[in-house]
Design an enzyme around this catalytic site. Structure first.
Site, short mmCIF file in Angstrom:
data_model
loop_
_atom_site.label_atom_id
_atom_site.label_comp_id
_atom_site.label_asym_id
_atom_site.label_seq_id
_atom_site.Cartn_x
_atom_site.Cartn_y
_atom_site.Cartn_z
N HIS A 112 4.84 -10.48 -13.19
CA HIS A 112 5.77 -9.97 -13.41
C HIS A 112 6.36 -9.93 -11.66
CE1 HIS A 112 3.45 -7.66 -16.49
NE2 HIS A 112 4.27 -8.60 -16.74
N GLU B 41 -4.81 -4.42 -11.18
CA GLU B 41 -3.64 -3.96 -11.02
C GLU B 41 -3.75 -3.01 -9.92
OE1 GLU B 41 -1.06 -4.18 -12.86
OE2 GLU B 41 -1.66 -4.22 -14.54
#
Length: 375
Positions: free
Chosen positions: A166, A335
């Site tokens: 992303h 993350e």
């Protein structure tokens, strides 16, 4: 007031600059996609004056929860990025303000990682005798898919790292840079020892088109690459197609996919509990990995994160799930926050490129401790 975003990773739409006390903006959607959240622009104004900026369509962005307790970042030199006073208002617009100390200031959703820096990272890394740069294919826009092979491929254990599927999750490439540079440091005993047993395959940026275009989540064709792993195509998701093909040629003994999360203010991992092949051995590796990483980097924690998948219910279109099932190995999504780490807040910078870089360096510690258990 003049605003411009016609540069690498720039993204903003100017609605009005007529009222210089409150400049109104919108965030455009990703290329060929409905995702939107990434912004990056420069503003030229009057030194000493305080300007306000309002993003009118914040409520329509992809991760509205990401605006709660969020602080935008700004920079005068594009090297040091600091947080500015930001509010997600009752009418669901995002407002931030700043008194200009110089005439031109850059603002961004998170500290950018430029395509130029990416190319520098590749070129400098290949100068090491332990590193080979390979181009394994092309993106939708025709850019190179860069793979760094670090270590001797005759080594039994194959470690894969991918980052920035992303493109707006720039902390992922900062993290990859930290890992790469430590791994190539000839004075680092842990890195030297690791390369005696393993070879690393590192893709620092999976989505260079989206990164350059100023996308949050999509490639140039509008594909969310982290939903393409079960059946990628050369037309829609060549980035995943080429990396997956390379993985099948080398095999994978451990995999880390580096990401950022818009809403959660923590560093955490997501494992492969839901894949059909999940085993007690993989669980033991996951638990040890988390324990070791927490011991060497307090930015990492295991209390807050995503809900675990039920057995057999994993989404195999996601990278870490597909890799974990295909190779029956330790496979984690890591993350990092766009906001700050709520456990160790830094009011000046929040979570940053520097902290992501350090986290990347410390990722080698659990890999080192587990290397003999991966097979």
């Amino acid at each position: 007031m003049k605003i411009n975003s016609l540069f690498d990773s720039g993204n903003i739409e100017v609605v009005s600059t007529d009222d210089t006390s409150n400049i109104t903006l919108n965030i455009p959607a990703d290329s060929n996609s409905e995702f939107k959240q990434w912004f990056h622009f420069k503003a030229h104004g009057e030194v000493g004056k305080e300007y306000g900026f309002e993003i009118l369509n914040a409520k329509d962005c992809s991760y509205v929860d990401g605006w709660e307790n969020y602080q935008a970042v700004a920079s005068y030199d594009r090297q040091y990025w600091f947080r500015v006073e930001t509010e997600f208002t009752a009418d669901k617009t995002l407002k931030f303000k700043h008194q200009f100390e110089q005439a031109t200031v850059y603002f961004s959703y998170f500290e950018p990682y430029s395509y130029e820096r990416h190319q520098n990272l590749i070129q400098v890394a290949q100068l090491s005798e332990d590193c080979e740069h390979r181009i394994i294919g092309e993106t939708v826009d025709g850019r190179d898919m860069d793979l760094l092979v670090i270590g001797n491929e005759s080594k039994e254990r194959k470690i894969w790292i991918t980052a920035r599927q992303h493109p707006g999750e720039t902390m992922a490439e900062w993290c990859a840079e930290g890992l790469i540079e430590r791994l190539l440091d000839p004075t680092d005993a842990l890195s030297r020892s690791l390369l005696e047993k393993a070879v690393f395959y590192v893709v620092p940026n999976m989505n260079v088109d989206g990164s350059y275009r100023g996308n949050l989540r999509s490639n140039a064709a509008g594909a969310n690459l982290n939903r393409e792993w079960q059946n990628p195509s050369l037309e829609k998701s060549p980035e995943v197609y080429h990396v997956r093909q390379a993985m099948q040629q080398t095999g994978v003994d451990a995999y880390l996919d580096l990401h950022g999360d818009e809403a959660l203010p923590y560093v955490f991992v997501a494992g492969t509990e839901g894949v059909p092949s999940y085993s007690s051995k993989v669980k033991e590796l996951e638990d040890e990995f988390k324990s070791i990483l927490m011991s060497v980097n307090p930015d990492f924690q295991d209390k807050f994160g995503y809900d675990k998948d039920e057995p057999g219910k994993a989404n195999l279109t996601v990278a870490n799930a597909w890799v974990g099932e295909e190779f029956n190995c330790l496979s984690y999504t890591l993350e990092m926050p766009f906001k700050d780490n709520a456990n160790l807040p830094n009011s000046e910078t929040g979570w940053s490129g520097e902290r992501s870089y350090v986290l990347g360096q410390t990722l080698l510690n659990p890999i080192y401790q587990l290397i003999d258990k991966l097979r």
